[in-house]
Design an enzyme around this catalytic site. Structure first.
Site, mmCIF file in Angstrom:
data_model
loop_
_atom_site.group_PDB
_atom_site.id
_atom_site.type_symbol
_atom_site.label_atom_id
_atom_site.label_comp_id
_atom_site.label_asym_id
_atom_site.label_seq_id
_atom_site.Cartn_x
_atom_site.Cartn_y
_atom_site.Cartn_z
ATOM 1 N N THR A 195 54.053 51.644 55.914
ATOM 2 C CA THR A 195 52.984 51.250 56.838
ATOM 3 C C THR A 195 52.467 52.466 57.601
ATOM 4 O O THR A 195 51.265 52.676 57.724
ATOM 5 C CB THR A 195 53.509 50.184 57.822
ATOM 6 O OG1 THR A 195 53.932 49.065 57.060
ATOM 7 C CG2 THR A 195 52.453 49.763 58.825
ATOM 8 N N GLN A 196 53.402 53.279 58.071
ATOM 9 C CA GLN A 196 52.985 54.485 58.801
ATOM 10 C C GLN A 196 52.080 55.348 57.932
ATOM 11 O O GLN A 196 51.057 55.854 58.379
ATOM 12 C CB GLN A 196 54.208 55.309 59.193
ATOM 13 C CG GLN A 196 55.112 54.627 60.207
ATOM 14 C CD GLN A 196 56.347 55.497 60.491
ATOM 15 O OE1 GLN A 196 56.257 56.711 60.564
ATOM 16 N NE2 GLN A 196 57.494 54.869 60.631
ATOM 17 N N LYS A 227 58.549 49.396 66.440
ATOM 18 C CA LYS A 227 58.468 50.676 65.744
ATOM 19 C C LYS A 227 57.052 50.875 65.175
ATOM 20 O O LYS A 227 56.455 51.942 65.327
ATOM 21 C CB LYS A 227 59.489 50.675 64.601
ATOM 22 C CG LYS A 227 60.031 52.031 64.304
ATOM 23 C CD LYS A 227 61.322 51.914 63.516
ATOM 24 C CE LYS A 227 61.615 53.241 62.851
ATOM 25 N NZ LYS A 227 62.665 53.122 61.846
ATOM 26 N N CYS A 376 35.108 21.398 31.168
ATOM 27 C CA CYS A 376 34.270 22.365 30.457
ATOM 28 C C CYS A 376 34.693 22.483 28.991
ATOM 29 O O CYS A 376 34.382 21.602 28.201
ATOM 30 C CB CYS A 376 34.261 23.703 31.179
ATOM 31 S SG CYS A 376 32.734 24.588 30.850
ATOM 32 N N GLY A 378 37.440 21.809 27.967
ATOM 33 C CA GLY A 378 38.238 20.583 27.841
ATOM 34 C C GLY A 378 37.361 19.370 27.539
ATOM 35 O O GLY A 378 37.778 18.433 26.856
ATOM 36 N N HIS A 498 32.507 22.156 36.328
ATOM 37 C CA HIS A 498 33.815 22.545 36.886
ATOM 38 C C HIS A 498 33.946 21.979 38.298
ATOM 39 O O HIS A 498 33.619 22.677 39.265
ATOM 40 C CB HIS A 498 33.913 24.067 36.984
ATOM 41 C CG HIS A 498 33.996 24.776 35.669
ATOM 42 N ND1 HIS A 498 35.187 25.018 35.045
ATOM 43 C CD2 HIS A 498 33.036 25.290 34.881
ATOM 44 C CE1 HIS A 498 34.964 25.673 33.915
ATOM 45 N NE2 HIS A 498 33.671 25.850 33.782
ATOM 46 N N GLU A 500 36.416 21.705 40.126
ATOM 47 C CA GLU A 500 37.408 22.420 40.946
ATOM 48 C C GLU A 500 36.766 23.442 41.886
ATOM 49 O O GLU A 500 37.333 23.769 42.928
ATOM 50 C CB GLU A 500 38.459 23.115 40.072
ATOM 51 C CG GLU A 500 37.945 24.127 39.058
ATOM 52 C CD GLU A 500 37.532 23.493 37.739
ATOM 53 O OE1 GLU A 500 37.407 22.254 37.685
ATOM 54 O OE2 GLU A 500 37.324 24.248 36.770
HETATM 55 N N1 GLN Z 1 33.267 28.262 25.833
HETATM 56 C C1 GLN Z 1 32.574 27.093 26.254
HETATM 57 C C2 GLN Z 1 31.081 27.363 26.465
HETATM 58 O O1 GLN Z 1 30.680 28.476 26.634
HETATM 59 C C3 GLN Z 1 33.195 26.507 27.499
HETATM 60 C C4 GLN Z 1 33.105 27.401 28.693
HETATM 61 C C5 GLN Z 1 34.094 27.060 29.773
HETATM 62 O O2 GLN Z 1 35.061 26.338 29.556
HETATM 63 N N2 GLN Z 1 33.895 27.593 30.949
HETATM 64 O O3 GLN Z 1 30.278 26.470 26.449
#
Ligand code: GLN
Length: 527
Positions: A195-196, A227, A376, A378, A498, A500
């Site tokens: 750290t120092q 310290k 996606c 998936g 997506h 998420e």
């Molecule tokens: N490879 C796929 C596409 O381009 C899915 C992309 C992904 O899963 N982000 O359409």
């Protein structure tokens, strides 16, 4: 506008991003509005073309910006939505300066790192900091995290720009937080030397930390803090211990206990306010049940799927259900490995590696009534699996995977965008959802907005036949299929988008909540 600059010492991977986001949370809990900027000193323009196995997940913003995963942490911790302006890379800074030079903007001057690059950096920071928040106002405080470690060649121009800004601003307009490693020796005693040294390196660049956050395995004792305080000229109260937490959402609570909020508000001369602890309650809600979800992927590294992991956690907290993840290698797994899981998730991805395994896992989920969520890639593999095994189109697949019947393809209107890099469908898009469908019930709305990052789409030629056979496209964005689901008792849902990327602890993503709930119920039934 007040600034909190966060730098890193000794080594990378200390959790500087989480610390930055957590500091923001402390202020937010006190009613201050906060925004955040990440500086990435690499030469890439953005993270879009970077291999996730090296750099972790590519996070996607509402405006389609493909950015460093730390922006995901900022959005999740702070409930804000950022733009591409909030991720400043060396590549972007140089690109802009070189464009200006070509246009003749510098009027014959010799273009140099100081002042031209540093001025550009300061402008980028100020510009991002003043970007309006969702309600149209500007933030009270902007956090600026400087990626890399102090002393790296790459980060020099950024730290120089910050030194200049520091001189230009009033004392209470900028606070400097240095996050550093405090290792322990074989006896378990904390060592302050690294750290120092890193504070010394910072000083050589004309910067002096106001706060030192020491990252260690176990909490630092007062002697170690004293310290560090003495050697680094930082008040003892401003030496903060950040021991490794079991869960990232515990970090703000820990920093709160260490008194960091008081130190920072004093430095910035912000009014002292009582903290609202509602957020802590949400992120630490008790678990009453536990499930295990299989994530079938080709990458063995969890950093690649941070947003998915967090979205599962957010949904789990909402449902008081602890979500454990079992990583399944798409290329080598045996079906028995799926027997003890409560749900199967197939995440996004690119290329052909692991596709056959993902198709096997989806078939297993569909035929055995195991809750399934596809995201996606998936989603695309779920469509292909259905075409192969229900419709009997044995060579069904995606144009991305090679020869065969292309149920997933580049649409005719997209044919001119075959250049990689910035040619994908990116960011927010409004989706029409069919009333009464599973996806409608989850969102409770006929119009939803979610983020995208993909190139290929469901081939419109086959939609009718696929739907007749029982896979329904219940969400669409004009002629693009966004959601597919199978009616029935078991949860089978996949999204081209997506979800998420928009999930936060306070606003868990509906498809994830639906999935986790189905997994939990599935587990109860099995018992
Ligand atoms: N490879 C796929 C596409 O381009 C899915 C992309 C992904 O899963 N982000 O359409």
């Amino acid at each position: 506008m007040k600034y909190i600059i966060v730098t890193g010492g000794v080594m990378s991977g200390l959790g500087k991003g989480i610390t930055t986001a957590s500091i923001g949370r402390l202020l937010k809990n006190r009613g201050y509005s906060v925004t955040a900027v990440k500086i990435d000193p690499y030469l890439n323009i953005d993270a879009g073309t970077m291999n996730p196995a090296q750099h972790g997940e590519v996070f996607v913003l509402k405006d389609g910006g493909e950015v460093d995963l730390d922006l995901g942490n900022y959005e999740r911790f702070l409930d804000i939505s950022l733009t591409s302006d909030h991720n400043i890379t060396t590549g972007r800074v140089y690109q802009s300066v070189i464009e200006k030079e070509r246009r003749g903007d510098y009027l014959g001057a010799t273009v140099q790192i100081i002042p031209h690059i540093t001025n550009e950096i300061k402008e980028c920071i100020r510009n991002a900091a003043s970007n309006p928040l969702e309600d149209g106002s500007t933030a009270d405080v902007c956090l600026v995290e400087v990626g890399g470690t102090v002393g790296d060649i790459e980060s020099m121009p950024f730290l120089e720009a910050i030194r200049q800004m520091h001189g230009e601003l009033a004392q209470d307009e900028m606070a400097l937080v240095h996050v550093t490693l405090v290792p322990a020796d074989t006896m378990g005693d904390h060592k302050t030397k690294p750290t120092q040294h890193s504070v010394k390196a910072l000083r050589e660049l004309g910067l002096h930390p106001d706060v030192i956050v020491g990252r260690s395995e176990i909490v630092m004792d007062p002697g170690t803090k004293r310290k560090i305080s003495e050697f680094c000229d930082v008040s003892q109260r401003a030496v903060i211990s950040a021991a490794t937490a079991g869960d990232i959402y515990e970090v703000p609570m820990e920093l709160e206990r260490e008194g960091l909020a008081d130190v920072v508000t004093e430095l910035l001369d912000l009014e002292k306010r009582e903290a609202d602890n509602e957020w802590y309650r949400i992120v630490s809600r008790e678990y009453t049940s536990r499930i295990t979800i299989a994530i079938v992927s080709k990458y063995g590294i969890e950093d690649v799927y941070i947003s998915i992991k967090e979205a599962l956690k957010h949904a789990g907290r909402r449902l008081s259900t602890e979500v454990r993840i079992k990583w399944i290698d798409a290329e080598t797994f045996e079906l028995q490995e799926l027997e003890d899981v409560d749900g199967i998730l197939v995440p996004g991805g690119f290329g052909t590696r692991g596709i056959e395994g993902k198709l096997r896992a989806i078939k297993y989920a569909r035929e055995n009534g195991v809750p399934f969520l596809g995201l996606c890639l998936g989603f695309q593999t779920a469509v292909a699996e259905f075409c192969r095994n229900v419709l009997g189109w044995t060579d069904a697949g995606s144009e991305e995977w090679g020869e065969g019947k292309h149920v997933i393809a580049i649409l005719p209107e997209q044919e001119d965008v075959l250049n990689l890099g910035g040619t994908m469908r990116l960011g927010d898009c409004e989706i029409d959802v069919i009333a009464g469908s599973r996806i409608y019930n989850l969102y409770g709305s006929k119009k939803i907005v979610e983020r995208h990052r993909h190139r290929y789409e469901v081939n419109p030629e086959y939609i009718d036949e696929i739907e007749k056979a029982g896979l329904k496209f219940s969400g669409r964005c004009r002629n693009r299929m966004e959601v597919c689901e199978i009616d029935g008792d078991s949860f089978f849902l996949a999204t081209q988008f997506h979800p998420e990327f928009k999930s936060t602890p306070t606003r868990p993503s509906p498809p994830y909540v639906g999935f986790v709930e189905a997994c939990r119920d599935n587990r109860r039934e099995k018992k």
